[in-house]
Write an enzyme that holds these catalytic residues in place. Structure first.
Site, short mmCIF file in Angstrom:
data_model
loop_
_atom_site.label_atom_id
_atom_site.label_comp_id
_atom_site.label_asym_id
_atom_site.label_seq_id
_atom_site.Cartn_x
_atom_site.Cartn_y
_atom_site.Cartn_z
N GLY A 201 0.61 -0.89 -0.01
CA GLY A 201 -0.25 -0.19 0.31
C GLY A 201 1.41 1.34 0.05
CE1 TYR A 202 5.74 1.18 0.31
CE2 TYR A 202 6.40 0.75 -2.25
CZ TYR A 202 6.41 0.03 -1.20
OH TYR A 202 7.78 -0.13 -0.99
CB SER A 203 -0.05 4.22 -4.85
OG SER A 203 0.71 4.03 -6.27
CB SER B 216 -1.19 -5.32 -7.63
OG SER B 216 -0.97 -5.10 -8.14
CD GLU C 182 7.75 -3.12 -6.65
OE1 GLU C 182 7.74 -2.59 -5.15
OE2 GLU C 182 6.49 -2.61 -7.60
CD GLU D 177 7.03 8.91 -19.15
OE1 GLU D 177 6.85 7.58 -17.94
OE2 GLU D 177 7.32 9.16 -19.91
C1 LIG Z 1 -0.69 -3.07 -12.93
C2 LIG Z 1 0.16 -1.69 -11.63
C3 LIG Z 1 -0.13 -2.77 -10.85
C4 LIG Z 1 0.31 -1.70 -9.75
N1 LIG Z 1 0.16 -1.87 -8.45
C5 LIG Z 1 0.18 -0.98 -6.98
C6 LIG Z 1 0.45 -1.71 -6.05
O1 LIG Z 1 0.26 -3.02 -5.62
N2 LIG Z 1 0.90 -1.29 -4.91
C7 LIG Z 1 0.87 0.48 -5.11
O2 LIG Z 1 0.96 1.00 -3.82
N3 LIG Z 1 0.89 0.80 -6.47
C8 LIG Z 1 0.66 -0.12 -7.82
N4 LIG Z 1 0.66 0.88 -8.56
C9 LIG Z 1 0.96 1.96 -8.75
C10 LIG Z 1 1.56 2.37 -9.61
O3 LIG Z 1 3.13 2.25 -8.24
C11 LIG Z 1 1.81 4.22 -10.05
O4 LIG Z 1 0.71 3.74 -11.16
C12 LIG Z 1 2.99 4.47 -10.57
O5 LIG Z 1 3.75 4.62 -9.26
C13 LIG Z 1 2.59 5.86 -11.51
O6 LIG Z 1 1.77 6.74 -10.19
P1 LIG Z 1 0.75 7.21 -11.27
O7 LIG Z 1 -0.19 6.04 -11.85
O8 LIG Z 1 0.31 8.39 -9.77
O9 LIG Z 1 0.54 8.37 -11.61
P2 LIG Z 1 1.60 9.66 -12.07
O10 LIG Z 1 2.74 9.58 -10.44
O11 LIG Z 1 0.49 10.40 -11.40
O12 LIG Z 1 1.99 10.00 -12.69
C14 LIG Z 1 1.55 10.19 -14.76
C15 LIG Z 1 2.32 11.05 -15.31
O13 LIG Z 1 3.74 11.81 -15.13
C16 LIG Z 1 5.35 11.30 -15.04
N5 LIG Z 1 5.40 11.61 -14.08
C17 LIG Z 1 4.96 11.78 -13.02
N6 LIG Z 1 6.29 12.31 -11.69
C18 LIG Z 1 7.63 12.61 -13.43
C19 LIG Z 1 8.61 13.19 -13.18
N7 LIG Z 1 9.01 13.71 -11.59
N8 LIG Z 1 9.76 13.41 -13.80
C20 LIG Z 1 8.82 12.72 -15.64
N9 LIG Z 1 7.63 13.19 -14.97
C21 LIG Z 1 6.88 12.15 -14.58
C22 LIG Z 1 5.11 10.08 -14.95
O14 LIG Z 1 5.92 9.10 -15.26
C23 LIG Z 1 3.44 9.21 -15.78
O15 LIG Z 1 3.19 9.22 -17.22
C24 LIG Z 1 0.33 -0.16 -9.87
C25 LIG Z 1 0.39 0.38 -10.73
C26 LIG Z 1 0.02 -0.57 -12.24
C27 LIG Z 1 -0.09 -0.12 -14.07
#
Ligand SMILES: Cc1cc2nc3c(=O)[nH]c(=O)nc-3n(C[C@H](O)[C@H](O)[C@H](O)COP(=O)(O)OP(=O)(O)OC[C@H]3O[C@@H](n4cnc5c(N)ncnc54)[C@H](O)[C@@H]3O)c2cc1C
Length: 397
Positions: free
Chosen positions: A131-133, A165, A248, A381
């Site tokens: 549970g991070y996101s 997940s 990870e 990114e």
């Molecule tokens: C299949 C799947 C399983 C997952 N499982 C888990 C889980 O079990 N637990 C959990 O906690 N999370 C989980 N996640 C979440 C995942 O960690 C996040 O989707 C990921 O960290 C991106 O965060 P966000 O979706 O909020 O996108 P954002 O962080 O909002 O990013 C949006 C866009 O902006 C870009 N961006 C953001 N910051 C920057 C920067 N500093 N420089 C350049 N570009 C940038 C990103 O690359 C992206 O293209 C999962 C995601 C997926 C797809």
């Protein structure tokens, strides 16, 4: 420089293949982690996990004193490559217990936490989610808002997680929560172990592009977890999260390269078998060149992953190498599934329940899975940012 595997490593690869032939139904296609905890596959996933655990493979690279086998990082990678290529479910890459919760508890956990959790993870009896996101904390994880307030012997947790997940099947959560809202963003976060059966947890499934529930929204409404479930020190969670993310990011590089290899081989067979009135798809030079290019890229993806594992085995791995491997292979996976859809044409859009679906709809499934691979464990990114800073020494952008 010697690129050969040792006899022992080759023998181990052979042993894994024998296990796979015996345990997986013939024609099995898997390896999309998301599938493994869908309602349909989950019972089979659990059965395989117990068999992997019985052989000690689940925690192959864990030290012996913690229930592992103390095997090398290269053997670990061979295991990950074979199980990914053959789509063995339940290898835990992607949700955490074996891959990062256990290793982090070994480094930062209390003796009680080690005693309670490590043997159960190693035995395949305890399944974890991470549970991070949160809705406003993804790449920028330091924005975590989910609160944990100390109260007597407990923490009381309130807030929301998203994209969690396997939360719907997990027994425990590795949770990032804010324990000091007044500290600077990176300092006020703690890591807690939370029993997913605790009162006040609501799990709402999210359906992914494939159509399965792989991840969830998780709501915490005054959920109590004992203070003994705090990992390490209060408010020091950021450094534990960074360590966990390094663990990870060790797995996706070889996993996506292996999955890409399997898809390429399927496409080669498809091209060879697609003939009509003297025409052979395998004779198309544009197609042959694209398949050849993919073969080169897959080999490069494998080598980058093996190099990162070799460095790790020498205690030299840097975040940059793991990020290069994850970035290269996840984008490669997207390229190969995209090529697959181009080769199959309109028929490629038929799903596995259609008798006309080429390759039983497998390419469509991998294609729909592919957007997620450059997000999970950190986006492309973010991987580029890490390589720029840690690998090239560029300043923070
Ligand atoms: C299949 C799947 C399983 C997952 N499982 C888990 C889980 O079990 N637990 C959990 O906690 N999370 C989980 N996640 C979440 C995942 O960690 C996040 O989707 C990921 O960290 C991106 O965060 P966000 O979706 O909020 O996108 P954002 O962080 O909002 O990013 C949006 C866009 O902006 C870009 N961006 C953001 N910051 C920057 C920067 N500093 N420089 C350049 N570009 C940038 C990103 O690359 C992206 O293209 C999962 C995601 C997926 C797809």
């Amino acid at each position: 420089m010697d690129f050969k595997f040792t006899e022992q490593e080759e023998a181990f690869r052979h042993e894994i293949r024998e296990f796979i032939t015996k345990e997986l139904p013939s024609g099995w296609r898997g390896g999309l982690v998301e599938d493994e905890y869908s309602d349909e596959v989950w019972p089979f996933t659990q059965a395989i996990v117990r068999k992997l655990a019985a052989r000690g493979w689940l925690t192959l690279a864990w030290p012996k004193e913690h229930g592992g086998q103390g095997r090398s990082t290269i053997e670990q990678l061979i295991y990950q490559e074979e199980t990914s290529y053959h789509g063995v479910p339940g290898t835990d890459m992607g949700v955490g217990g074996v891959s990062w919760v256990g290793p982090c508890l070994m480094l930062f956990g209390s003796e009680q936490q080690k005693r309670e959790h490590l043997p159960r993870i190693a035995a395949g009896e305890s399944f974890w989610c991470t549970g991070y996101s949160e809705p406003d904390a993804g790449s920028d994880l330091a924005s975590v808002r989910c609160r944990a307030i100390a109260s007597g012997d407990d923490y009381i947790i309130s807030g929301q997680k998203v994209w969690t997940s396997a939360a719907h099947v997990a027994g425990w959560c590795w949770l990032a929560a804010r324990t000091d809202p007044d500290a600077s963003r990176h300092r006020g976060i703690s890591l807690l172990l939370v029993d997913m059966k605790s009162k006040g947890i609501t799990i709402r499934p999210l359906i992914d592009l494939i159509g399965v529930c792989a991840f969830n929204e998780v709501f915490f409404d005054e959920v109590r977890t004992p203070k003994t479930n705090l990992v390490g020190e209060e408010n020091q969670g950021w450094s534990y999260i960074m360590a966990a993310l390094n663990f990870e990011r060790g797995w996706p590089g070889i996993r996506f390269a292996a999955l890409a290899k399997r898809i390429l081989e399927d496409l080669v067979v498809y091209a060879m078998e697609t003939k009509h009135q003297g025409y052979s798809l395998a004779g198309e030079s544009a197609l042959r060149h694209k398949l050849a290019e993919m073969a080169i890229e897959i080999e490069a993806g494998r080598l980058i992953a093996y190099r990162a594992a070799w460095l790790q085995g020498k205690g030299l791995v840097s975040e940059s190498e793991a990020s290069m491997s994850k970035l290269f292979s996840s984008e490669l996976f997207q390229r190969v599934t995209d090529l697959g859809m181009q080769i199959l044409g309109a028929y490629g859009q038929l799903s596995s329940d259609s008798k006309w679906a080429p390759l039983k709809g497998w390419i469509l499934r991998t294609y729909l899975y592919s957007p997620s691979v450059t997000l999970v464990s950190g986006t492309s990114e973010i991987m580029r940012n890490i390589i720029a800073m840690r690998g090239l020494g560029l300043p923070r952008g």
